[in-house]
Design a protein around this motif. Structure first.
Motif, PDB file in Angstrom:
ATOM      1  N   ILE A 171       0.848  -1.206   0.000  1.00 55.61           N
ATOM      2  CA  ILE A 171       0.000   0.000   0.000  1.00 55.61           C
ATOM      3  C   ILE A 171       0.882   1.254   0.000  1.00 55.61           C
ATOM      4  O   ILE A 171       0.620   2.217  -0.738  1.00 55.61           O
ATOM      5  CB  ILE A 171      -0.954  -0.008   1.219  1.00 55.61           C
ATOM      6  N   LEU A 172       1.954   1.228   0.797  1.00 52.29           N
ATOM      7  CA  LEU A 172       2.839   2.404   0.852  1.00 52.29           C
ATOM      8  C   LEU A 172       3.543   2.622  -0.491  1.00 52.29           C
ATOM      9  O   LEU A 172       3.753   3.751  -0.919  1.00 52.29           O
ATOM     10  CB  LEU A 172       3.860   2.248   1.985  1.00 52.29           C
ATOM     11  N   GLU A 173       3.880   1.525  -1.178  1.00 52.62           N
ATOM     12  CA  GLU A 173       4.528   1.669  -2.489  1.00 52.62           C
ATOM     13  C   GLU A 173       3.551   2.251  -3.515  1.00 52.62           C
ATOM     14  O   GLU A 173       3.931   3.087  -4.331  1.00 52.62           O
ATOM     15  CB  GLU A 173       5.055   0.312  -2.951  1.00 52.62           C
ATOM     16  N   VAL A 174       2.301   1.820  -3.451  1.00 55.96           N
ATOM     17  CA  VAL A 174       1.303   2.386  -4.373  1.00 55.96           C
ATOM     18  C   VAL A 174       1.056   3.854  -4.021  1.00 55.96           C
ATOM     19  O   VAL A 174       0.979   4.714  -4.907  1.00 55.96           O
ATOM     20  CB  VAL A 174      -0.018   1.577  -4.321  1.00 55.96           C
ATOM     21  N   THR A 175       0.988   4.146  -2.725  1.00 61.03           N
ATOM     22  CA  THR A 175       0.782   5.547  -2.300  1.00 61.03           C
ATOM     23  C   THR A 175       1.917   6.434  -2.813  1.00 61.03           C
ATOM     24  O   THR A 175       1.680   7.553  -3.303  1.00 61.03           O
ATOM     25  CB  THR A 175       0.710   5.627  -0.760  1.00 61.03           C
ATOM     26  N   ALA A 176       3.162   5.940  -2.725  1.00 56.37           N
ATOM     27  CA  ALA A 176       4.310   6.721  -3.203  1.00 56.37           C
ATOM     28  C   ALA A 176       4.187   6.978  -4.704  1.00 56.37           C
ATOM     29  O   ALA A 176       4.508   8.079  -5.179  1.00 56.37           O
ATOM     30  CB  ALA A 176       5.614   5.976  -2.881  1.00 56.37           C
ATOM     31  N   GLU A 177       3.707   5.983  -5.456  1.00 59.94           N
ATOM     32  CA  GLU A 177       3.516   6.165  -6.903  1.00 59.94           C
ATOM     33  C   GLU A 177       2.420   7.186  -7.182  1.00 59.94           C
ATOM     34  O   GLU A 177       2.522   7.993  -8.112  1.00 59.94           O
ATOM     35  CB  GLU A 177       3.160   4.820  -7.573  1.00 59.94           C
ATOM     36  N   VAL A 178       1.353   7.153  -6.386  1.00 55.61           N
ATOM     37  CA  VAL A 178       0.262   8.128  -6.559  1.00 55.61           C
ATOM     38  C   VAL A 178       0.811   9.538  -6.307  1.00 55.61           C
ATOM     39  O   VAL A 178       0.559  10.472  -7.086  1.00 55.61           O
ATOM     40  CB  VAL A 178      -0.909   7.824  -5.583  1.00 55.61           C
ATOM     41  N   GLU A 179       1.600   9.671  -5.246  1.00 60.25           N
ATOM     42  CA  GLU A 179       2.155  11.004  -4.925  1.00 60.25           C
ATOM     43  C   GLU A 179       3.095  11.467  -6.043  1.00 60.25           C
ATOM     44  O   GLU A 179       3.093  12.632  -6.418  1.00 60.25           O
ATOM     45  CB  GLU A 179       2.901  10.948  -3.587  1.00 60.25           C
ATOM     46  N   LYS A 180       3.884  10.535  -6.579  1.00 56.76           N
ATOM     47  CA  LYS A 180       4.801  10.880  -7.673  1.00 56.76           C
ATOM     48  C   LYS A 180       3.995  11.359  -8.881  1.00 56.76           C
ATOM     49  O   LYS A 180       4.313  12.362  -9.496  1.00 56.76           O
ATOM     50  CB  LYS A 180       5.622   9.635  -8.059  1.00 56.76           C
TER      51      LYS A 180
END
Ligand code: SF4
Ligand code: FES
Length: 234
Positions: A221-230
Protein backbone atom coordinates in the motif's frame (compact mmCIF):
# COMPACT_ATOMS: atom_id res chain seq x y z
CA UNK A 1 -9.59 -35.37 22.04
CA UNK A 2 -12.85 -33.47 22.46
CA UNK A 3 -13.02 -29.95 21.09
CA UNK A 4 -15.75 -27.48 22.01
CA UNK A 5 -16.69 -25.62 18.86
CA UNK A 6 -18.66 -22.38 19.31
CA UNK A 7 -20.21 -21.26 16.04
CA UNK A 8 -22.03 -18.02 15.37
CA UNK A 9 -25.21 -19.06 13.61
CA UNK A 10 -27.76 -16.99 11.74
CA UNK A 11 -30.64 -18.11 9.58
CA UNK A 12 -32.42 -15.09 8.08
CA UNK A 13 -35.63 -17.12 7.73
CA UNK A 14 -35.69 -18.00 11.42
CA UNK A 15 -33.51 -15.68 13.48
CA UNK A 16 -33.83 -11.99 14.30
CA UNK A 17 -30.15 -11.83 15.29
CA UNK A 18 -27.04 -14.03 15.14
CA UNK A 19 -26.47 -16.26 18.17
CA UNK A 20 -23.86 -18.75 19.39
CA UNK A 21 -24.34 -22.51 19.30
CA UNK A 22 -21.97 -25.09 20.79
CA UNK A 23 -20.92 -28.48 19.42
CA UNK A 24 -18.56 -31.07 20.83
CA UNK A 25 -16.49 -32.82 18.18
CA UNK A 26 -13.73 -35.43 18.24
CA UNK A 27 -10.48 -34.14 16.75
CA UNK A 28 -6.80 -34.91 16.29
CA UNK A 29 -4.29 -32.12 16.86
CA UNK A 30 -3.43 -32.21 13.16
CA UNK A 31 -7.06 -31.69 12.09
CA UNK A 32 -7.95 -28.35 10.57
CA UNK A 33 -10.80 -26.16 11.76
CA UNK A 34 -12.42 -26.91 8.41
CA UNK A 35 -12.47 -30.63 9.35
CA UNK A 36 -14.39 -29.74 12.52
CA UNK A 37 -16.91 -27.69 10.55
CA UNK A 38 -17.37 -30.66 8.24
CA UNK A 39 -17.95 -32.92 11.24
CA UNK A 40 -20.74 -30.64 12.44
CA UNK A 41 -22.27 -30.30 8.99
CA UNK A 42 -22.04 -33.99 8.05
CA UNK A 43 -22.91 -35.62 11.38
CA UNK A 44 -24.67 -33.10 13.64
CA UNK A 45 -26.46 -30.34 11.74
CA UNK A 46 -26.65 -30.38 7.94
CA UNK A 47 -28.02 -26.83 7.87
CA UNK A 48 -24.67 -25.33 8.90
CA UNK A 49 -23.62 -23.07 6.04
CA UNK A 50 -20.10 -21.96 5.07
CA UNK A 51 -17.94 -21.56 1.97
CA UNK A 52 -15.02 -23.75 1.08
CA UNK A 53 -13.66 -25.33 -2.05
CA UNK A 54 -10.04 -26.50 -2.37
CA UNK A 55 -9.46 -27.25 1.35
CA UNK A 56 -5.74 -26.61 0.77
CA UNK A 57 -5.19 -22.86 1.14
CA UNK A 58 -5.39 -22.14 -2.57
CA UNK A 59 -8.86 -20.90 -3.49
CA UNK A 60 -9.37 -18.38 -0.67
CA UNK A 61 -13.00 -19.39 -0.02
CA UNK A 62 -12.96 -20.10 3.69
CA UNK A 63 -11.67 -16.99 5.45
CA UNK A 64 -13.43 -16.83 8.83
CA UNK A 65 -12.97 -15.14 12.18
CA UNK A 66 -11.48 -17.98 14.24
CA UNK A 67 -10.71 -17.30 17.90
CA UNK A 68 -11.06 -13.61 17.11
CA UNK A 69 -8.68 -13.43 14.13
CA UNK A 70 -9.19 -13.77 10.41
CA UNK A 71 -7.79 -17.08 9.19
CA UNK A 72 -8.41 -19.76 6.59
CA UNK A 73 -10.33 -22.63 8.21
CA UNK A 74 -8.51 -25.10 5.96
CA UNK A 75 -5.09 -23.96 7.19
CA UNK A 76 -5.64 -23.44 10.90
CA UNK A 77 -4.85 -26.57 12.92
CA UNK A 78 -6.52 -27.74 16.12
CA UNK A 79 -3.12 -27.98 17.85
CA UNK A 80 -2.77 -24.20 17.33
CA UNK A 81 -6.42 -23.29 17.92
CA UNK A 82 -6.85 -25.19 21.22
CA UNK A 83 -9.70 -27.26 22.62
CA UNK A 84 -12.20 -24.39 22.66
CA UNK A 85 -12.60 -22.77 19.27
CA UNK A 86 -14.95 -19.96 18.25
CA UNK A 87 -15.82 -19.37 14.62
CA UNK A 88 -17.66 -16.31 13.26
CA UNK A 89 -18.19 -14.86 9.80
CA UNK A 90 -15.63 -12.30 8.60
CA UNK A 91 -16.63 -8.74 9.52
CA UNK A 92 -17.87 -5.82 7.48
CA UNK A 93 -20.09 -7.73 5.02
CA UNK A 94 -23.71 -8.75 5.27
CA UNK A 95 -24.18 -12.26 6.64
CA UNK A 96 -26.23 -14.39 4.26
CA UNK A 97 -26.40 -17.43 6.54
CA UNK A 98 -24.20 -18.69 9.39
CA UNK A 99 -20.56 -18.23 8.27
CA UNK A 100 -21.43 -17.22 4.72
CA UNK A 101 -21.19 -13.52 3.86
CA UNK A 102 -22.11 -11.48 0.80
CA UNK A 103 -18.84 -10.67 -1.01
CA UNK A 104 -20.35 -8.79 -3.97
CA UNK A 105 -18.90 -5.48 -2.70
CA UNK A 106 -15.46 -7.08 -2.28
CA UNK A 107 -15.46 -8.34 -5.87
CA UNK A 108 -16.75 -5.01 -7.19
CA UNK A 109 -13.76 -3.24 -5.61
CA UNK A 110 -11.38 -5.88 -6.93
CA UNK A 111 -12.74 -5.39 -10.46
CA UNK A 112 -12.52 -1.59 -10.11
CA UNK A 113 -8.68 -1.66 -10.08
CA UNK A 114 -8.45 -3.38 -13.49
CA UNK A 115 -6.80 -6.55 -12.13
CA UNK A 116 -5.50 -7.76 -15.49
CA UNK A 117 -2.60 -7.03 -17.84
CA UNK A 118 -3.26 -4.17 -20.26
CA UNK A 119 -1.02 -4.06 -23.31
CA UNK A 120 -2.30 -3.83 -26.87
CA UNK A 121 1.13 -3.63 -28.54
CA UNK A 122 2.41 -6.58 -30.52
CA UNK A 123 5.53 -7.96 -28.75
CA UNK A 124 8.87 -7.12 -30.42
CA UNK A 125 9.43 -10.74 -31.48
CA UNK A 126 5.75 -11.17 -32.35
CA UNK A 127 5.42 -13.89 -29.69
CA UNK A 128 5.95 -12.90 -26.06
CA UNK A 129 6.52 -9.91 -23.80
CA UNK A 130 9.84 -10.53 -22.12
CA UNK A 131 10.63 -9.55 -18.57
CA UNK A 132 13.88 -9.81 -16.59
CA UNK A 133 13.96 -11.76 -13.29
CA UNK A 134 14.40 -8.41 -11.50
CA UNK A 135 11.32 -6.95 -13.21
CA UNK A 136 9.31 -10.06 -12.28
CA UNK A 137 10.56 -9.86 -8.70
CA UNK A 138 9.14 -6.33 -8.38
CA UNK A 139 5.58 -7.60 -7.96
CA UNK A 140 6.29 -11.15 -6.78
CA UNK A 141 4.87 -10.63 -3.28
CA UNK A 142 1.52 -9.24 -4.42
CA UNK A 143 1.16 -11.93 -7.10
CA UNK A 144 0.62 -14.44 -4.27
CA UNK A 145 -2.85 -13.10 -3.36
CA UNK A 146 -5.62 -15.72 -3.36
CA UNK A 147 -8.41 -13.14 -2.87
CA UNK A 148 -9.63 -14.58 0.40
CA UNK A 149 -10.69 -11.15 1.68
CA UNK A 150 -9.12 -11.73 5.12
CA UNK A 151 -7.16 -8.47 4.89
CA UNK A 152 -9.97 -6.15 3.86
CA UNK A 153 -12.42 -7.61 6.39
CA UNK A 154 -9.84 -7.25 9.20
CA UNK A 155 -9.30 -3.56 8.43
CA UNK A 156 -10.81 -0.98 10.83
CA UNK A 157 -10.68 1.67 8.08
CA UNK A 158 -12.93 -0.60 5.98
CA UNK A 159 -15.27 -1.28 8.91
CA UNK A 160 -15.75 2.47 9.43
CA UNK A 161 -16.00 3.24 5.71
CA UNK A 162 -17.28 0.38 3.52
CA UNK A 163 -16.52 2.52 0.45
CA UNK A 164 -12.75 2.22 1.12
CA UNK A 165 -11.38 0.17 -1.76
CA UNK A 166 -9.54 -1.95 0.83
CA UNK A 167 -6.19 -3.73 1.12
CA UNK A 168 -7.02 -6.65 -1.18
CA UNK A 169 -7.89 -4.37 -4.11
CA UNK A 170 -4.76 -2.28 -3.54
CA UNK A 171 -2.61 -5.43 -3.43
CA UNK A 172 -4.05 -6.44 -6.79
CA UNK A 173 -3.54 -2.96 -8.22
CA UNK A 174 0.10 -3.15 -7.04
CA UNK A 175 0.55 -6.46 -8.83
CA UNK A 176 -0.10 -4.73 -12.19
CA UNK A 177 1.15 -1.17 -11.49
CA UNK A 178 4.66 -2.59 -10.98
CA UNK A 179 4.50 -5.05 -13.88
CA UNK A 180 6.92 -3.74 -16.55
CA UNK A 181 4.70 -5.19 -19.32
CA UNK A 182 1.56 -3.32 -18.29
CA UNK A 183 0.44 -0.02 -19.82
CA UNK A 184 -2.48 0.99 -17.60
CA UNK A 185 -0.48 2.13 -14.59
CA UNK A 186 -1.62 5.75 -14.86
CA UNK A 187 -5.26 4.76 -14.97
CA UNK A 188 -4.87 2.52 -11.93
CA UNK A 189 -3.03 5.26 -10.03
CA UNK A 190 -5.96 7.61 -10.70
CA UNK A 191 -8.30 5.01 -9.23
CA UNK A 192 -6.00 4.64 -6.22
CA UNK A 193 -5.90 8.44 -5.80
CA UNK A 194 -9.65 8.56 -5.24
CA UNK A 195 -10.87 9.76 -1.83
CA UNK A 196 -11.72 6.14 -0.97
CA UNK A 197 -8.43 4.83 -2.35
CA UNK A 198 -5.00 4.53 -0.71
CA UNK A 199 -5.45 7.59 1.53
CA UNK A 200 -7.88 5.67 3.72
CA UNK A 201 -5.12 3.33 4.91
CA UNK A 202 -4.05 4.19 8.46
CA UNK A 203 -1.18 1.64 8.56
CA UNK A 204 -2.86 -0.36 11.33
CA UNK A 205 -1.24 -3.61 10.07
CA UNK A 206 -4.32 -5.81 10.77
CA UNK A 207 -4.18 -6.78 7.10
CA UNK A 208 -0.61 -8.04 7.34
CA UNK A 209 -1.48 -10.17 10.38
CA UNK A 210 -4.56 -11.59 8.65
CA UNK A 211 -3.01 -12.52 5.32
CA UNK A 212 -2.63 -16.31 5.00
CA UNK A 213 -0.12 -15.83 2.19
CA UNK A 214 2.24 -13.70 4.28
CA UNK A 215 2.04 -10.79 1.85
CA UNK A 216 3.52 -7.57 3.18
CA UNK A 217 0.32 -5.67 2.42
CA UNK A 218 1.19 -2.46 4.23
CA UNK A 219 4.43 -2.20 2.25
CA UNK A 220 2.49 -2.72 -0.99
CA UNK A 221 0.00 0.00 0.00
CA UNK A 222 2.84 2.40 0.85
CA UNK A 223 4.53 1.67 -2.49
CA UNK A 224 1.30 2.39 -4.37
CA UNK A 225 0.78 5.55 -2.30
CA UNK A 226 4.31 6.72 -3.20
CA UNK A 227 3.52 6.17 -6.90
CA UNK A 228 0.26 8.13 -6.56
CA UNK A 229 2.16 11.00 -4.93
CA UNK A 230 4.80 10.88 -7.67
CA UNK A 231 2.09 10.98 -10.35
CA UNK A 232 0.51 13.99 -8.60
CA UNK A 233 3.91 15.74 -8.42
CA UNK A 234 3.87 15.81 -4.60
FE1 SF4 B 1 -6.21 -12.74 1.24
FE2 SF4 B 1 -3.68 -11.81 1.58
FE3 SF4 B 1 -4.94 -11.50 -0.80
FE4 SF4 B 1 -5.73 -10.08 1.31
S1 SF4 B 1 -3.72 -9.94 0.29
S2 SF4 B 1 -7.07 -11.12 -0.14
S3 SF4 B 1 -5.43 -11.53 2.99
S4 SF4 B 1 -4.35 -13.43 0.19
FE1 FES C 1 -9.69 -23.10 -0.46
FE2 FES C 1 -9.48 -22.87 2.23
S1 FES C 1 -10.96 -23.97 1.07
S2 FES C 1 -8.41 -21.78 0.70
Amino acid sequence: MDVLLRLKRFDPERDADPHWEEYTVQADPSDRVLDLLHQVKWYQDGTLTFRRSCAHGVCGSDAMLINGRNRLACEYLVKDAGTEISVEPIRGSQVIKDLLVDLDGFWEKYRSVMPYLVNDEVPADGKERRQSPEERERFDDTSKCILCGACTTACPSFWSNPDFVGPAAIVNAHRFIFDSRDQAGEERLQIMADADGVWRCRTIFNCVEACPRGINITRAILEVTAEVEKAQGA
